[in-house]
Design an enzyme around this catalytic site. Sequence first.
Site, PDB file in Angstrom:
ATOM      1  CD  GLU B 131      38.898  -7.644 -40.799  1.00  0.00           C
ATOM      2  OE1 GLU B 131      38.763  -8.783 -40.328  1.00  0.00           O
ATOM      3  OE2 GLU B 131      38.423  -6.636 -40.233  1.00  0.00           O
ATOM      4  CG  MET B 132      39.089 -13.049 -44.885  1.00  0.00           C
ATOM      5  SD  MET B 132      38.086 -14.111 -43.874  1.00  0.00           S
ATOM      6  CE  MET B 132      39.334 -15.252 -43.246  1.00  0.00           C
TER       7      MET B 132
END
Lengths: 328, 328
Positions: B131-132
Site C-alpha cells: 500500500e503506502m
Amino acid sequence: MVSKVVVTLRLYLCILLLCWIPKLYAFDLVHEPISPIPAASNLSPEKIELGESLFHDVRLSKDNSISCASCHNLSKGGTDNQPVSRGVNDALGSANAPTVYNSALNFMQFWDGRAFNLREQTNGPVHNPVEMNSNWPEITHKLSHDRPLSERFARLYPEGLTADNIQDAIATFEASLLTSHSPFDRWLKGDAQALSEQQIQGYRLFKSYGCISCHQGANVGGNMFAYLGAVNNVQSYFQQRGTPINPPDYGRYNVTGELEDKYLFKVPSLRLAVKTAPYFHDGSVSTLQEAIRLMARYQLGREIPDNHTEAIIIFLHSLVGEHPRLTP
Amino acid sequence: MVSKVVVTLRLYLCILLLCWIPKLYAFDLVHEPISPIPAASNLSPEKIELGESLFHDVRLSKDNSISCASCHNLSKGGTDNQPVSRGVNDALGSANAPTVYNSALNFMQFWDGRAFNLREQTNGPVHNPVEMNSNWPEITHKLSHDRPLSERFARLYPEGLTADNIQDAIATFEASLLTSHSPFDRWLKGDAQALSEQQIQGYRLFKSYGCISCHQGANVGGNMFAYLGAVNNVQSYFQQRGTPINPPDYGRYNVTGELEDKYLFKVPSLRLAVKTAPYFHDGSVSTLQEAIRLMARYQLGREIPDNHTEAIIIFLHSLVGEHPRLTP
C-alpha cells in the site's frame, strides 16, 4: 408379548428423539443476530499495563480523590452499582456510569454518543466538574513529577508523557477489557451443552418479543440509538419514574441540539447486565425484572408475563464472559 | 338506486383503507433492527479540514504516489471500485478496500478487525509494503518541511506535527464521513412516503430471509464477525470462486492465530453497497445480484428467487444517505 416390547421400544425411541430436538436445534443456529465477543488482539501489552495503572490513578482528578476505576470498578462489572456516580467533593453526576467492559465494541461512547471512541471518551470525565473536574495540562503537570512513570511513557511513546499518550494508554487498556468465552458465546460456536434449556428458551423469548431488534451484535447492544418510549409515550415513562424531566433525560439532543434527537439514547450493551444494576441512563431502575418490564412496555408496547421475564434474565446470565479483572 | 350508491361508497371506502394499510404499517415500525445514521457531531471543524487535506496527501506514501483517497475515493462511494487496490509501484493489495464512509460506526476496522478504531487503522496502509510502504518518522519528516502545514498543526495541537496528531486529524475527518438522511432513515423516522412499496417489500424480504441477522444497527453491518460459509461449507464457497484459498482468505485467523477464527470476517456495512462494487473481502463478486445469491446460499442456506433479489437491491438503494463529498 413381543409386540408390547416393540411398542415400549418405540416409545423410548420417541422420547430419546424428543430430548435431542433442542440440541439439534442449538447446533443449527448458525446465523444468530448476536455474535461471540472476539478475543482482544493486536494491543501492546506494555501499553495495556501502563493504561491500567493510569486507569487507577487518582491524579487524573482535581483533588487526587478519584480515578476512572472509582466509577468503573473492574470487580463490580466495570461500574459502581450506583444510580449516578459521585465525583470530586462528592458531587453527584447526572448519568449512570455504564460498564467499561466491552465498551470498545460500542459504535459510540456515552449514553448520548458524544464521543466517537474510547480515546475521545476520556475527555469527558476528566473535564466534567462533577466528575474529575481537571484538565490535561494540570494532569500532565502532576504526572510529569513522577519520574518512573515519565520513563515508562518515554519507553513506549516517542513524545513521552503527553495528554494524547495518556489517552492512548487508557483507551488501549480499556480496549483489552473484553469478556469473551461466555456460555452463550460457547453455545453460538457449537457447544450445545453450554446453555441450559431454560437459557435457550429465554433467548427465544428475547428474540420473539423483539428485544433483539436493538440489543444485537457482538455486544448485544451498543450498535444504534433508540428513542426512549419508542412505542408508549416518553412522557408517561417519566411520569411513572416520578421525578421531573431534566436535561440529562434529553439524550442525544444535548449533543446535536436537534429536536428530533430528544430522548434518543445509545442502546446499552447487555453483556454484563446481570452484574451492573441499577439500570437506564438515570440509574432509576434497580432490578432486571423492572428494567425488562419497562423496556417491554415503552419500547415494544408489550406486557411480558413474569415467567418469561425470569427466563430472559436466566438467558442474560449466559452472556457474561470471562476476564481476569472481572472474576479475580 | 340508493343501495347501489351505498355499496359503491363502501367499495371506495374499502379501497381507500387498503391503500392506507401499508402507510399505517410503515408508521408502526418503531422497533426496527436498523436505526438511522446519526449526524456527525462534536468534531472540531478545523481538525476535519486538516484531516481532509492529509487524507488526500500523497506524501503519506513512500514515493509520493498515492494517498488515502486513492483507494477510498470519496466520489466513488469511498472505495476504488477495484477487486483489490493497487499501492506504490502498482503493487497489488490482498483485500478489497471497504468504504471509508460510515466506517466510524464499525465496531472494529479492517475485514479481520485488526484495528480497534480509525486512528489505529491508519497504521495499516501506511506501513503495508503493497500500500503506502512508508512509516511515521518518514512521513513526519517529509511533512515537517511544509511550513504552512506545520503551522496548521501547531494551531490545533499543543505538540504540533506528530505522527499521533496526523492520525488524529485523519481519523477525525473520517469520523465526519457519515451519510445521514437516506430515504430508509427518513422512513424509519416516520416519513411513510420516503420508501416505495417495492423498497418496503425488499426490506421485509431482507428481514425474513435472515440477512438482517448480521446486517443490522446504524451501519447495517459492521457490528459483528461472521464465518464465511456459515451454513454451506466454506470449501465449496472457495471452489465456486475458482481460485485457491490464500492467507487473506483466512480472515481473523491472521490476527489471532486461533484455528477457530479461520474464515471469520467482519460483517461489512451495506449502507453504500449499491455504490461500492465489487464485493466481499477478495472483491471477487462484481454484482449485487451475485453477492446476494452467494450470501443466501453460504450464510443462510437458501436460494432466493430473482424477483426477491431485485426487491432487496431496490431496498439497498434506499440505504444511501447524503454527504457533500459523496454526491458533489
